[in-house]
Design a protein around this motif. Sequence first.
Motif, PDB file in Angstrom:
ATOM      1  N   SER A 172      18.397  10.982 -18.865  1.00  0.00           N
ATOM      2  CA  SER A 172      17.611  10.712 -20.075  1.00  0.00           C
ATOM      3  C   SER A 172      16.175  10.359 -19.718  1.00  0.00           C
ATOM      4  O   SER A 172      15.220  10.822 -20.364  1.00  0.00           O
ATOM      5  CB  SER A 172      18.260   9.592 -20.882  1.00  0.00           C
ATOM      6  N   GLU A 173      16.001   9.525 -18.675  1.00  0.00           N
ATOM      7  CA  GLU A 173      14.654   9.166 -18.255  1.00  0.00           C
ATOM      8  C   GLU A 173      13.891  10.390 -17.738  1.00  0.00           C
ATOM      9  O   GLU A 173      12.704  10.568 -18.023  1.00  0.00           O
ATOM     10  CB  GLU A 173      14.725   8.093 -17.168  1.00  0.00           C
ATOM     11  N   GLN A 174      14.583  11.246 -16.972  1.00  0.00           N
ATOM     12  CA  GLN A 174      13.945  12.455 -16.467  1.00  0.00           C
ATOM     13  C   GLN A 174      13.551  13.379 -17.608  1.00  0.00           C
ATOM     14  O   GLN A 174      12.459  13.970 -17.614  1.00  0.00           O
ATOM     15  CB  GLN A 174      14.881  13.174 -15.497  1.00  0.00           C
ATOM     16  N   LEU A 175      14.430  13.512 -18.599  1.00  0.00           N
ATOM     17  CA  LEU A 175      14.126  14.358 -19.755  1.00  0.00           C
ATOM     18  C   LEU A 175      12.939  13.810 -20.533  1.00  0.00           C
ATOM     19  O   LEU A 175      12.052  14.569 -20.966  1.00  0.00           O
ATOM     20  CB  LEU A 175      15.362  14.458 -20.655  1.00  0.00           C
ATOM     21  N   GLN A 176      12.872  12.496 -20.685  1.00  0.00           N
ATOM     22  CA  GLN A 176      11.749  11.880 -21.399  1.00  0.00           C
ATOM     23  C   GLN A 176      10.444  12.092 -20.629  1.00  0.00           C
ATOM     24  O   GLN A 176       9.389  12.365 -21.222  1.00  0.00           O
ATOM     25  CB  GLN A 176      12.012  10.379 -21.583  1.00  0.00           C
ATOM     26  N   SER A 177      10.521  12.002 -19.284  1.00  0.00           N
ATOM     27  CA  SER A 177       9.334  12.230 -18.466  1.00  0.00           C
ATOM     28  C   SER A 177       8.849  13.671 -18.598  1.00  0.00           C
ATOM     29  O   SER A 177       7.644  13.931 -18.730  1.00  0.00           O
ATOM     30  CB  SER A 177       9.643  11.899 -17.006  1.00  0.00           C
ATOM     31  N   GLU A 178       9.797  14.615 -18.575  1.00  0.00           N
ATOM     32  CA  GLU A 178       9.415  16.024 -18.734  1.00  0.00           C
ATOM     33  C   GLU A 178       8.833  16.283 -20.110  1.00  0.00           C
ATOM     34  O   GLU A 178       7.890  17.074 -20.269  1.00  0.00           O
ATOM     35  CB  GLU A 178      10.625  16.921 -18.487  1.00  0.00           C
ATOM     36  N   LEU A 179       9.366  15.627 -21.117  1.00  0.00           N
ATOM     37  CA  LEU A 179       8.835  15.787 -22.478  1.00  0.00           C
ATOM     38  C   LEU A 179       7.409  15.259 -22.567  1.00  0.00           C
ATOM     39  O   LEU A 179       6.532  15.897 -23.186  1.00  0.00           O
ATOM     40  CB  LEU A 179       9.745  15.059 -23.470  1.00  0.00           C
ATOM     41  N   ASN A 180       7.153  14.115 -21.935  1.00  0.00           N
ATOM     42  CA  ASN A 180       5.795  13.566 -21.937  1.00  0.00           C
ATOM     43  C   ASN A 180       4.827  14.493 -21.213  1.00  0.00           C
ATOM     44  O   ASN A 180       3.686  14.715 -21.665  1.00  0.00           O
ATOM     45  CB  ASN A 180       5.789  12.178 -21.283  1.00  0.00           C
ATOM     46  N   PRO A 185      27.948  19.402 -26.606  1.00  0.00           N
ATOM     47  CA  PRO A 185      26.866  19.143 -25.655  1.00  0.00           C
ATOM     48  C   PRO A 185      27.257  18.058 -24.672  1.00  0.00           C
ATOM     49  O   PRO A 185      27.935  17.099 -25.002  1.00  0.00           O
ATOM     50  CB  PRO A 185      25.709  18.705 -26.563  1.00  0.00           C
ATOM     51  N   THR A 186      26.765  18.271 -23.430  1.00  0.00           N
ATOM     52  CA  THR A 186      27.080  17.306 -22.387  1.00  0.00           C
ATOM     53  C   THR A 186      26.281  16.027 -22.591  1.00  0.00           C
ATOM     54  O   THR A 186      25.079  16.071 -22.845  1.00  0.00           O
ATOM     55  CB  THR A 186      26.750  17.908 -21.013  1.00  0.00           C
ATOM     56  N   ARG A 187      26.908  14.939 -22.479  1.00  0.00           N
ATOM     57  CA  ARG A 187      26.231  13.660 -22.613  1.00  0.00           C
ATOM     58  C   ARG A 187      25.436  13.359 -21.349  1.00  0.00           C
ATOM     59  O   ARG A 187      25.910  13.567 -20.237  1.00  0.00           O
ATOM     60  CB  ARG A 187      27.245  12.543 -22.877  1.00  0.00           C
ATOM     61  N   LEU A 188      24.212  12.913 -21.561  1.00  0.00           N
ATOM     62  CA  LEU A 188      23.325  12.652 -20.438  1.00  0.00           C
ATOM     63  C   LEU A 188      23.506  11.228 -19.936  1.00  0.00           C
ATOM     64  O   LEU A 188      23.760  10.303 -20.714  1.00  0.00           O
ATOM     65  CB  LEU A 188      21.868  12.856 -20.857  1.00  0.00           C
TER      66      LEU A 188
END
Length: 231
Positions: free
Chosen positions: A59-67, A51-54
């Motif tokens: 990471s912040e964008q992924l956390q925002s999308e998860l929220n 897996p590609t390391r973020l």
Amino acid sequence: MFGRSQRAVFKPSVYQPGKRQRRMPRWLGVLLVGMGLGAGGVLFLQANYGPTRLTAEQSEQLQSELNAANVDRQRLQTQLSEATAQRDAIESTRDKATTELNEARTRLQRAEQALAIFQNLIPPDPRGTDIGVRAGSFSRAPGKLSYQVLLMKDSKGNEFKGSLKLAVQGTYRNGRSGTVELDPIEVTLGRYQVAQGTAEMPEGFTPNAVRIQVVDPSDRQQAMRLYYVRG
């Protein structure tokens, strides 16, 4: 002969083995080489197939999308709960309406049975015609005449369409007799029909009796009776 004797220095022969140097064990070298190859292979697999390391931004964008996804899930869960509650309310209302409909059908059936009994108990038209005037009630008030007329059809064939005519007989204040004919009432008779209402009378006219006629569309008389007016 008295000179100092010199002891010959011992020199090892080039063919004679000297002091042995310590070497790394062969098995240790194999082990180190294997560890190096294994670490390199792991790094190669991670770099090419893992897996590609973020980055921090990713990471912040992924956390925002998860929220945001969690918020949407909670909103959809709330909507689902509301829809379920509405469905339960609709089902409850439907069940109540079904129960009331069944009760109304039962009451209607009982009323039809009672009506059939009363129809059989009502005296027939003396003329014995298929269409008869079974009952009539007339009452007068100053300047008015209230009426109720029950028409019945004995046969169960096609319905009868015609007119109901009321001719009111009475006297004026000067003692002169007269007849007031009311506007014809349309009749659509399947088994029975009740005609009722209130008619205006001429000033000074006192109704005494009413002649009832039922005529077909060609104005042929099908039934006739005479009733007196109650005071």
